[in-house]
Enzyme design. Structure first.
Site, PDB file in Angstrom:
ATOM      1  CD  GLN A 562      -3.086  -0.798   0.367  1.00 46.40           C
ATOM      2  OE1 GLN A 562      -3.368   0.363   0.082  1.00 46.40           O
ATOM      3  NE2 GLN A 562      -3.766  -1.812  -0.092  1.00 46.40           N
ATOM      4  CE  LYS A 581       6.200  -1.196   4.317  1.00 51.40           C
ATOM      5  NZ  LYS A 581       4.890  -1.264   5.024  1.00 51.40           N
ATOM      6  CG  ASP A 675      -4.333  -5.560   5.101  1.00 47.62           C
ATOM      7  OD1 ASP A 675      -5.182  -6.285   4.538  1.00 47.62           O
ATOM      8  OD2 ASP A 675      -3.396  -5.033   4.490  1.00 47.62           O
TER       9      ASP A 675
END
EC number: 2.7.11.13
Length: 875
Positions: A562, A581, A675
């Site tokens: 995302q 990330k 999630d």
């Protein structure tokens, strides 16, 4: 079809009264030629319907009325001349019977009784048909599943989701969002129907008579043959149980009103798109990160800048917001239909209560027989969802720079000349430019700094100084040579060439920053003002460059999700592997930036062996770097790589128990993951029974035990119904996700069929658990899944209740978990209070643990576990 102002005129190609006969055609002023006498199959009147040069032999039941004949004529027009069909055709046609004995050859048919056996009836377009009638042709839209990326032909945005992403018109083949259904103009071109116009209505058993005649077909056969070609109304609430659901465009009255409006030029403004969008002029993708194209501020038409001059001046003004459907039109749709069309979630996956699609495999002509057989089951195969695309690591790195370079070091002052080749991971010093033999490798992860020439103490007398220095923990390399007054000296010695190497190495040390943000002239690229937040000791340091601490490998893409791309990396001093990330701040809005900060804040407060460890975070004006521990793979990779595409029960129990223990820690801190899916369950090693850790807390929420939230989060394929229906949700949301993970682990498919409502499928256990493979799975596993996949949140199992379920309270599972805890040197899954209970269990079994029914359940899976271990090792 052309309207006749003063007298009736035939449909396409039809000769009018008094016109000369066409060459080789029929003279309609004289008696028509003798038509083949084919006996009628039953009671009724058999006659010919003629439209232009096409004739169809039909059988009309004896009790039929004129309306039935008109319906047959409209069906023939839809089949034979789809490009000529329009809205209200039934009220705009006239029927004339050929009467060769009359002075006026064509006699108006006023009732069905006027048609006699063997008559020839001409279909003529009335003069009352207006130009607007020809322009209004409603679409026949059906829910469709796309196997390749597709874009909406109304708004230009991509159709997102796993299955049932949008609507496809049966007539013209165009694609639309469900949310765009009530805004689509009724302008179906009938392109797909036109391909069928050369076939007869009775194509399965017809013989052409003359040039255009066919064997007779009854009214029922004719209606059946054209059922799929006629635009259909959307189903009402009373017909919601039908096998297929259809949509139409905006109301006809609105189309008529818009046709009378004055069309003006578009008012284009530069626009930044957050979703993939195509140009509505050339149908090509609008490429770029922002400011990709132009959008009309009134009608929202999207196009390239280069296409703006070719767009016609057909803007209808400001688009209606929630006003495209009058109240009487909206009343024809069920509440489930309205919610599925207006809900933004339909672009992301399967929605409970949405329209069903019958025979998905039958609507896709391009699919093979093998896929049809698979689709007949209707279960969605397990796959990696679009929101978390996995990438494989390239075997060979891309060469960034190569050439001859002179160098020496503080360990060896003898000047050497080697062929240097720089890639994304290391600098390789080859003997020459043609061999694979190399002298030395300098990994980029070991380079602590690249500095201009400073230390000249090792320069031999009478030689030129070096140009720059590469500093590692043990060795300092002095690179290049500055020839006096000769900027372009021998190869590898020129000042310009060596400066190029210095710049290339600096960029390679932090290439991710430089991909989108080139540095200003005279500014060191990777030296940016940054903020370092250390999670381990809660220290915050300013002006810390991530390139001095970690080396990021841009060709080692671990995944993308995302918020950004996850790269492999290495700590420079310790050599420890990490996952980094990297998020570009310019590519996502402030809301997603806050979600990232939320993820970091949550991970800072968590310290648990079952949750991925966050080391630190770096932030620059352009990017954010989140450094985490690097793990071996994810649970989805393990499932897909197994021999049968699913996991054995023993391994599933082992993994689900670890997931539940990690969730128990999260819920104890009032944190809900929101999630949870196999992609976010990471494996710590390649062992057949590995430790697992939860990751990706971007959607996580702080929710109390009895609190509810309403914001839409997570991946729809694994979300509970209350989230997809915009209802309040609590921590039981994660338990639904555990049920889905457990189902896909044991079966290799998602638990829901795309053609029915989730509530109905959960109540129908025989439908949810087909014999293959569930006949080979224990009833205890099915019972736990049923208690997790409860639509009512109060009936759904909690973490503690799930851990106490008999399916997980099994001796072999306890042994596997104790072995893992022994390897980890920490007891965090099982508890000391269970030791006495399992010791008593062993004593009752006469000291033969896992024998009898327990051992028998485990032995058949040994071969599967061995094969799975081999595959994990390969991965």
């Amino acid at each position: 079809m052309a309207a006749a102002p003063s007298h009736p005129a035939g449909l396409p190609g039809s000769p009018g009264p008094g016109s000369p006969p066409p060459p080789g055609g029929l003279d309609l002023q004289s008696p028509p030629p003798l038509l083949p006498q084919i006996p009628a199959p039953g009671s009724g009147v058999s006659f010919h319907i003629q439209i232009g040069l096409t004739r169809e032999f039909v059988l009309l039941p004896a009790a039929s009325e004129l309306a039935h004949v008109k319906q047959l004529a409209c069906s023939i027009v839809d089949q034979k001349f789809p490009e000529c069909g329009f809205y209200g055709l039934y009220d705009k046609i006239l029927l004339f019977k050929h009467d060769p004995t009359s002075a006026n050859l064509l006699q108006l048919v006023r009732s069905a009784a006027d048609i006699q056996e063997g008559d020839l009836v001409e279909v003529v377009l009335s003069a009352s048909a207006t130009f607007e009638d020809f322009q209004i042709r409603p679409h026949a839209l059906t829910v469709h599943s796309y196997r390749a990326p597709a874009f909406c032909d109304h708004c230009g945005e991509m159709l997102f989701g796993l299955v049932r992403q949008g609507l496809k018109c049966d007539g013209c083949g165009l694609n639309y969002h469900k949310r765009c259904a009530f805004s689509i103009p009724n302008n179906c071109s009938g392109a797909r129907k036109r391909r069928l116009s050369s076939t007869s209505l009775a194509s399965g058993h017809s013989v052409r008579l003359g040039s255009s005649e066919s064997l007779p077909c009854t009214a029922e056969e004719l209606s059946r043959s054209t059922t799929d070609l006629l635009p259909r109304r959307p189903p009402s609430s009373s017909s919601s149980s039908s096998s297929s659901s259809f949509y139409t465009g905006r109301p006809i009255e609105l189309d008529k009103m818009l046709m009378s409006k004055v069309k003006v030029p578009h008012t284009f403004l530069i626009h930044s798109y957050t979703r993939p969008t195509v140009c509505q002029a050339c149908k090509k993708l609008l490429k770029g990160l922002f400011r990709q194209g132009l959008q009309c501020k009134d009608c929202k038409f999207n196009c390239h800048k280069r296409c703006a001059t070719r767009v016609p001046n057909d803007c209808l003004g400001e688009a209606l917001i929630n006003g495209d459907v009058p109240m009487e039109e909206a009343a024809d749709y069920s509440e489930a239909d309205k919610s599925s069309i207006s809900d933004e979630l339909e672009d992301s996956g399967v929605i409970p209560g949405s329209h069903s699609e019958s025979a998905l495999h039958a609507s896709e002509e391009e699919e093979g027989e093998g896929h049809k057989a698979q689709s007949s089951l209707g279960y969605i195969p397990l796959m990696r969802v679009v929101q978390s695309v996995r990438h494989t690591t390239r075997k060979s790195s891309t060469t960034l720079r190569e050439g001859w370079v002179v160098h020496y070091s503080n360990k060896d002052t003898l000047r050497k000349r080697h062929y240097w080749r720089l890639d994304c991971k290391c600098i390789t010093l080859f003997q020459n430019n043609t061999t694979n033999r190399y002298y030395k490798e300098i990994p980029l992860s070991e380079i602590l700094a690249v500095e201009p020439a400073q230390n000249f103490s090792l320069v031999p007398p009478g030689t030129n100084p070096h140009c720059f220095e590469i500093i590692t923990a043990n060795v300092t390399y002095f690179v290049g040579e500055t020839p006096g007054g000769a900027p372009g000296g021998p190869s590898g010695q020129g000042t310009e060439a060596v400066r190029g190497w210095e710049t290339a190495i600096r960029q390679a040390l932090m290439p991710v920053i430089l991909q989108d943000a080139p540095s200003a002239p005279g500014h060191t690229p990777h030296r940016q003002a940054s903020l370092s937040i250390s999670v381990s000791n809660s220290q915050i340091q300013e002006n810390v460059d991530i390139a001095t601490v970690y080396q990021i490998f841009p060709d080692e893409v671990l995944g993308s999700g995302q918020f950004g791309v996850v790269y492999g990396g290495k700590h420079r001093k310790t050599g420890r592997d990490v996952a980094v990330k990297v998020i570009d701040k310019l590519r996502f809005p402030t809301k997603q930036e806050s979600q990232l900060r939320n993820e970091v804040a949550i991970l800072q407060s968590l310290r648990h062996p079952g949750i991925v460890n966050l080391e630190c975070m770096f932030e620059t004006p352009e990017k954010v770097f989140v450094v985490m521990e690097k793990l071996h793979g994810d649970m989805l990779e393990m499932i897909l790589s197994s021999e049968k595409g699913r996991l054995p029960e023993r391994l599933t129990k082992f993994l689900i128990t670890q997931i539940l223990v990690a969730l128990r820690h999260l819920h104890f801190k009032n944190i809900v993951h929101c999630d949870l899916k196999p992609e976010n369950v990471l494996l710590a090693s390649a062992d057949p029974f590995p430790q697992v850790k939860l990751c990706d807390f971007g959607f996580a929420r702080i929710i109390g035990e009895k609190s509810f939230r309403r914001s839409v989060v997570g991946t729809p394929a694994y979300l509970a119904p209350e989230v997809l229906l915009n209802q309040g949700y609590n921590r039981s949301l994660d338990m639904w996700s555990v049920g889905v993970i457990m189902y896909v682990s044991l079966s290799g498919t998602f638990p829901f069929n795309e053609d029915e409502d989730i509530n109905d499928q959960i109540q129908n256990a025989a439908f949810m658990y087909p014999a293959s493979p569930w006949s080979h799975i224990s009833s205890g596993a099915i019972d736990l899944i049923n208690n997790l996949l409860q639509v009512k949140m109060r009936k759904r199992y909690s973490v503690d209740k799930s851990l106490s379920h008999p399916w997980l309270q099994e001796y072999q599972t306890w042994l596997d978990l104790r072995e893992l805890e022994g390897k980890m040197g920490e007891r965090y899954i099982t508890h000391e209070s269970d030791d006495a209970r399992w010791d008593q269990f062993v004593a009752e079994r006469h000291g033969t643990p896992a024998e009898g029914d327990l051992g028998g359940a485990c032995l058949p899976q040994d071969h599967e576990m061995q094969g799975l271990a081999e595959r994990i090792s390969i991965l």
